[in-house]
Scaffold this motif. Structure first.
Motif, short mmCIF file in Angstrom:
data_model
loop_
_atom_site.label_atom_id
_atom_site.label_comp_id
_atom_site.label_asym_id
_atom_site.label_seq_id
_atom_site.Cartn_x
_atom_site.Cartn_y
_atom_site.Cartn_z
N ASN A 15 30.50 36.43 18.78
CA ASN A 15 30.00 36.04 19.86
C ASN A 15 30.59 36.45 21.24
N LEU A 16 29.38 36.22 22.27
CA LEU A 16 30.03 36.98 23.73
C LEU A 16 29.28 35.94 24.71
N ILE A 17 29.96 36.00 25.90
CA ILE A 17 29.72 35.27 27.21
C ILE A 17 30.02 36.08 28.24
N PHE A 18 29.23 35.95 29.32
CA PHE A 18 29.53 36.41 30.77
C PHE A 18 30.13 35.44 31.68
N SER A 19 30.85 35.83 32.54
CA SER A 19 31.19 34.78 33.71
C SER A 19 30.24 35.17 34.98
N ARG A 20 30.36 34.15 35.61
CA ARG A 20 29.35 34.16 36.90
C ARG A 20 29.31 35.53 37.84
N GLN A 21 30.83 36.22 37.48
CA GLN A 21 31.03 37.42 38.11
C GLN A 21 30.63 38.76 37.33
N GLY A 22 30.19 38.59 36.14
CA GLY A 22 29.51 39.59 35.34
C GLY A 22 30.99 39.89 34.35
N ARG A 23 31.96 39.44 34.20
CA ARG A 23 32.95 39.74 33.29
C ARG A 23 32.28 39.54 31.66
N LEU A 24 32.66 40.21 30.98
CA LEU A 24 32.08 40.09 29.67
C LEU A 24 33.18 39.82 28.47
N PRO B 50 27.77 43.35 37.22
CA PRO B 50 27.47 44.77 37.73
C PRO B 50 27.29 45.86 36.44
N MET B 51 27.80 45.32 35.28
CA MET B 51 27.91 46.32 34.16
C MET B 51 26.33 46.45 33.51
N PHE B 52 25.63 45.36 33.70
CA PHE B 52 24.26 45.45 32.89
C PHE B 52 23.29 44.99 33.97
N GLU B 53 22.05 45.10 33.45
CA GLU B 53 20.87 44.51 34.20
C GLU B 53 20.49 43.51 33.76
N PRO B 54 19.90 42.38 34.63
CA PRO B 54 19.67 40.97 33.92
C PRO B 54 18.60 41.18 32.81
#
Length: 329
Positions: free
Chosen positions: A50-59, A290-294
């Motif tokens: 599984n995966l999840i992003f935080s609002r700040q873009g942490r993965l 910042p690591m990926f595009e939306p």
């Protein structure tokens, strides 16, 4: 950890809610087919679930070998740093405020404050769980966890609800059943208004979206705190693992056929990659800066059950192919 387990493969589920709302994208801007897009393996993660992003873009990525925070190196490569003290078959993830929550298949429930160096700690053990799987933050601030009935246990498919202490995010104060499935339903197939093989779970406002074998369903959190009717959205002759919110649509991990699919929230199939694009995809999410595009799509591939030595367990990126530049005038 789904019907795929019967086919010698592993699955998982995930979560997230209003605290982890994905950036708004338009469906027409997404590429979810093999003609316009291509898959790139970013990392090998044994038993990726599984995966999840935080609002700040942490993965963050869960797996059979632990929970990891994914970082991008200066040279553009990626690395996975463990934030878990032990392996326990981590499945669903959710973020509430500044804390990450992680379910283990055995019912243990972990949490970590999202500081510079997060570290999971055990805060609760859920009772009566067969396989704790998909995990999501509800609009009411409580954590919802799917119990998947495929294990050596009495089948009891359901969605549980955990209340977090408002004064202490590392304390669970209450545990109850939110949606009760039907063990008898395990003997039937197709769409129905009950849970049989629940796995993935996502929340958007007061509505939950989930996977149930070949079915996709929704269920509302009503004003009085109870669950509305389990409403079928789509049935495919496939096995779905986790799913992700994508603007006005949903992204599906088609575990059995090795695809990802984009559907509308009323069940229309809009796009899909070719079968076999992925090796048993277990979760799928839109990217985040910042690591990926939306419009990027991140996919975990869980590989083959009980054999994490095969090169089949990945965190992968599905992105629109670059358009070749012309030679100019």
């Amino acid at each position: 950890m789904l019907m795929g387990a019967l086919l010698l493969a592993a699955c998982g589920g995930d979560g997230g809610g209003s605290e982890d709302a994905v950036p708004r994208v338009e469906l027409e801007d997404l590429c979810v087919n093999s003609q316009c897009g291509e898959r790139t393996v970013l990392l090998d993660i044994p038993g990726a679930e599984n995966l999840i992003f935080s609002r700040q873009g942490r993965l963050f990525v869960s797996s059979g070998s632990g929970v990891f925070e994914i970082h991008k190196n200066a040279d553009g490569s990626f690395r996975a740093d463990s934030i878990s003290p032990e392996s326990c078959g981590y499945t669903g993830l959710a973020i509430r405020g500044d804390h990450l929550y992680a379910s283990c298949g055995d019912g243990r429930f972990w949490a970590a404050r999202l500081d510079a160096a997060p570290r999971l700690r055990l805060i609760h053990t859920m009772s009566g769980m067969c396989i704790a799987n998909g995990t999501a933050l509800g609009a009411d601030g409580r954590i919802y966890v799917v119990d998947e009935p495929l294990n050596v246990c009495v089948p009891d498919p359901k969605i549980k609800r955990l209340t977090i202490d408002p004064a202490d995010p590392l304390k669970v104060t209450d545990e109850e059943v939110f949606v009760q499935g039907s063990a008898l339903g395990l003997l039937s197939v197709g769409i129905g208004n009950l849970l049989r093989f629940p796995n993935g779970l996502q929340a958007e406002g007061n509505r939950f979206y989930g996977t149930d074998g070949g079915s996709i369903f929704s269920v509302d959190l009503l004003p009085d705190g109870t669950a509305g009717e389990v409403t079928p959205i789509l049935f495919e002759a496939d096995i779905h693992d986790d799913l992700g919110i994508a603007g006005d649509g949903l992204l599906l991990a088609n575990f059995l056929t090795g695809r990802i699919t984009l559907i509308s929230k009323d069940g229309e199939i809009l796009q899909a990659t070719a079968p076999g694009t992925f090796t048993f995809p277990s979760s799928v999410r839109l990217g985040r800066p910042p690591m990926f595009e939306p419009t990027d799509i991140l996919v975990t591939e869980t590989g083959v059950l009980a054999d994490q030595s095969l090169p089949l367990d990945h965190l992968s990126l599905f992105r629109r192919k670059a358009v070749p530049q012309g030679d100019g005038p």
